[in-house]
Design a protein around this motif. Structure first.
Motif, short mmCIF file in Angstrom:
data_model
loop_
_atom_site.label_atom_id
_atom_site.label_comp_id
_atom_site.label_asym_id
_atom_site.label_seq_id
_atom_site.Cartn_x
_atom_site.Cartn_y
_atom_site.Cartn_z
N SER A 1 0.83 -1.22 0.00
CA SER A 1 0.00 0.00 0.00
C SER A 1 0.86 1.26 0.00
N ARG A 2 2.14 1.10 0.39
CA ARG A 2 3.07 2.24 0.41
C ARG A 2 4.07 2.17 -0.74
N GLY A 3 3.85 1.23 -1.67
CA GLY A 3 4.66 1.19 -2.88
C GLY A 3 5.92 0.36 -2.82
N PHE A 4 6.03 -0.54 -1.83
CA PHE A 4 7.24 -1.37 -1.71
C PHE A 4 6.97 -2.80 -2.18
N ASP A 5 7.99 -3.40 -2.80
CA ASP A 5 7.93 -4.79 -3.24
C ASP A 5 8.44 -5.77 -2.19
N VAL A 6 9.36 -5.27 -1.35
CA VAL A 6 10.10 -6.15 -0.43
C VAL A 6 10.30 -5.44 0.90
N LEU A 7 10.33 -6.24 1.97
CA LEU A 7 10.72 -5.75 3.29
C LEU A 7 12.01 -6.44 3.70
N GLY A 8 12.95 -5.66 4.23
CA GLY A 8 14.19 -6.21 4.76
C GLY A 8 14.33 -5.84 6.22
N THR A 9 14.68 -6.81 7.06
CA THR A 9 14.79 -6.54 8.49
C THR A 9 16.16 -6.94 9.02
N PHE A 10 16.76 -6.04 9.78
CA PHE A 10 18.06 -6.27 10.42
C PHE A 10 17.92 -6.38 11.94
N LEU A 11 16.81 -5.89 12.48
CA LEU A 11 16.64 -5.86 13.93
C LEU A 11 16.09 -7.20 14.43
N PRO A 12 16.63 -7.73 15.53
CA PRO A 12 16.26 -9.08 15.98
C PRO A 12 14.77 -9.26 16.27
N GLU A 13 14.12 -8.20 16.80
CA GLU A 13 12.70 -8.32 17.09
C GLU A 13 11.89 -8.55 15.81
N ASN A 14 12.23 -7.80 14.76
CA ASN A 14 11.50 -7.94 13.50
C ASN A 14 11.83 -9.25 12.79
N ILE A 15 13.09 -9.66 12.88
CA ILE A 15 13.48 -10.95 12.31
C ILE A 15 12.70 -12.08 12.97
N PHE A 16 12.62 -12.03 14.30
CA PHE A 16 11.87 -13.06 15.02
C PHE A 16 10.40 -13.05 14.62
N TYR A 17 9.83 -11.86 14.50
CA TYR A 17 8.41 -11.74 14.15
C TYR A 17 8.11 -12.44 12.83
N LEU A 18 9.04 -12.36 11.90
CA LEU A 18 8.84 -12.95 10.57
C LEU A 18 9.27 -14.41 10.47
N THR A 19 10.20 -14.85 11.31
CA THR A 19 10.82 -16.16 11.09
C THR A 19 10.82 -17.10 12.29
#
Length: 355
Positions: A14-32
């Protein structure tokens, strides 16, 4: 994990992005479901988890619904990331240094650094997260029962902290640190309690102290946060009056929480009552904040925030009164936002316990 990816990618697209990249451990955990040194990439098709070789076997064991890509540590990890985002518009949550940005540009990707998409997704908890927070809150209540039996005159703040941390670890907790603190919890007696973020010291508790105990621990990866104020010996009438004002303020704030209410409105309900009793200048912080994978995360319950609360957000409500050089009082609970009556997760008594 797929449902979280779908939710985040809906916001990202909705904001025009194709991909999300995460380097922060909290966000990495949330996704994986993996917490460690890594980079995660997600698009509409899949989530990729890039890990150094030393983490590869653990990532294979712990991660869920993602492709594991092994690489060397340091710059090779960044290059591997860049190779997987060529010619795409990507939002990343964090860039450590300019050299990382240069790698992205050389890969031909269009990128922006903005963690908001991840926070927007993480603010609404799913059932697994609510279950983890609820279980953690019950353990935190048990821990306050332990605290109420351990505080005593002549004991130092540091000594009480050591007992609490050991007991918490026995209960399955993990400590939570932020860059601005030296200790995982706040224990502040007497005049030290007048500092909302007091650092634990060697001061001994004495007769007449009010003792603020702010416990923040991670259970099942998720942070639960609550505060109680205890009294030692005789309580002065001014202190008892201030305590009841804070308790009433918190009750008003909690009752106002429901889907559709703004963060500002909750802050106002708490602040209005304290103001009306003449302590407005001594309520010197916002009313609360979101909790989840971090101890402080959106939404922010403060008087300038028009953000609307939504079902399954989890927030704290923690009004306080701080009289410089004399005493401090804070009462805090972790709360789930519902369409009607909110669910208060931490339920240890808020009566003033005089020990």
């Amino acid at each position: 994990m797929n449902s979280r990816r779908f939710k985040l990618m809906s916001i990202a697209q909705s904001r025009g992005f194709d991909v999300l990249g995460t380097f922060l451990p909290e966000n990495i955990f949330y996704l994986t479901n993996f917490w460690g040194e890594a980079i995660a990439i997600c698009d509409c098709d899949k989530t990729k988890l890039i890990v150094p070789k030393l983490e590869a076997s653990r990532a294979e064991r712990d991660s869920d619904d993602c492709e594991i890509i092994s690489s060397e540590r340091g710059s090779p990890l960044i290059k591997t990331f860049a190779e997987n985002i060529r010619r795409q518009k990507i939002c990343v949550d964090y860039v450590d240094n300019p050299s990382q940005a240069a790698v992205f540009k050389r890969a031909g990707s269009r990128f922006i650094v903005d963690a908001d998409i991840l926070y927007q997704g993480r603010m609404i908890k799913d059932q697994a997260e609510i279950s983890a927070l609820s279980k953690g809150a019950k353990i935190l209540d048990d821990l306050y029962g332990f605290v109420s039996t351990e505080i005593r005159k002549g004991q130092t703040e540091e000594a009480l902290q050591a007992k609490i941390v050991f007991e918490a670890m026995q209960m399955g907790a993990k400590a939570v640190y932020t860059r601005s603190t030296l200790n995982p919890i706040i224990i502040a007696g007497g005049p030290n309690a007048a500092f909302p973020h007091s650092q634990v010291s060697t001061r001994k508790f004495v007769d007449g102290d009010l003792v603020v105990v702010d416990l923040t621990f991670r259970f099942f990866y998720y942070v639960v946060d609550a505060t109680r104020t205890f009294a030692l010996g005789k309580v002065k009438s001014e202190e008892r009056e201030a305590y009841e004002i804070v308790r009433s303020s918190q009750q008003h704030g909690i009752k106002s929480i429901r889907e559709g209410v703004t963060c500002e409105q909750v802050d106002y309900k708490c602040r209005q009552l304290i103001n009306n009793h003449g302590y407005g200048e001594e309520f010197i912080h916002s009313t609360g904040h979101g909790i989840g994978l971090e101890v402080h995360e959106p939404p922010w319950l403060r008087n300038t925030n028009q953000q609307i609360l939504r079902k399954n957000m989890v927030v704290t409500v923690e009004p306080g009164i701080y009289r410089s050089g004399k005493f401090g009082i804070r009462i805090e609970d972790s709360i789930i936002v519902n369409r009607g009556k909110p669910q208060v997760l931490t339920t240890f008594t808020k009566d003033l316990l005089v020990l």
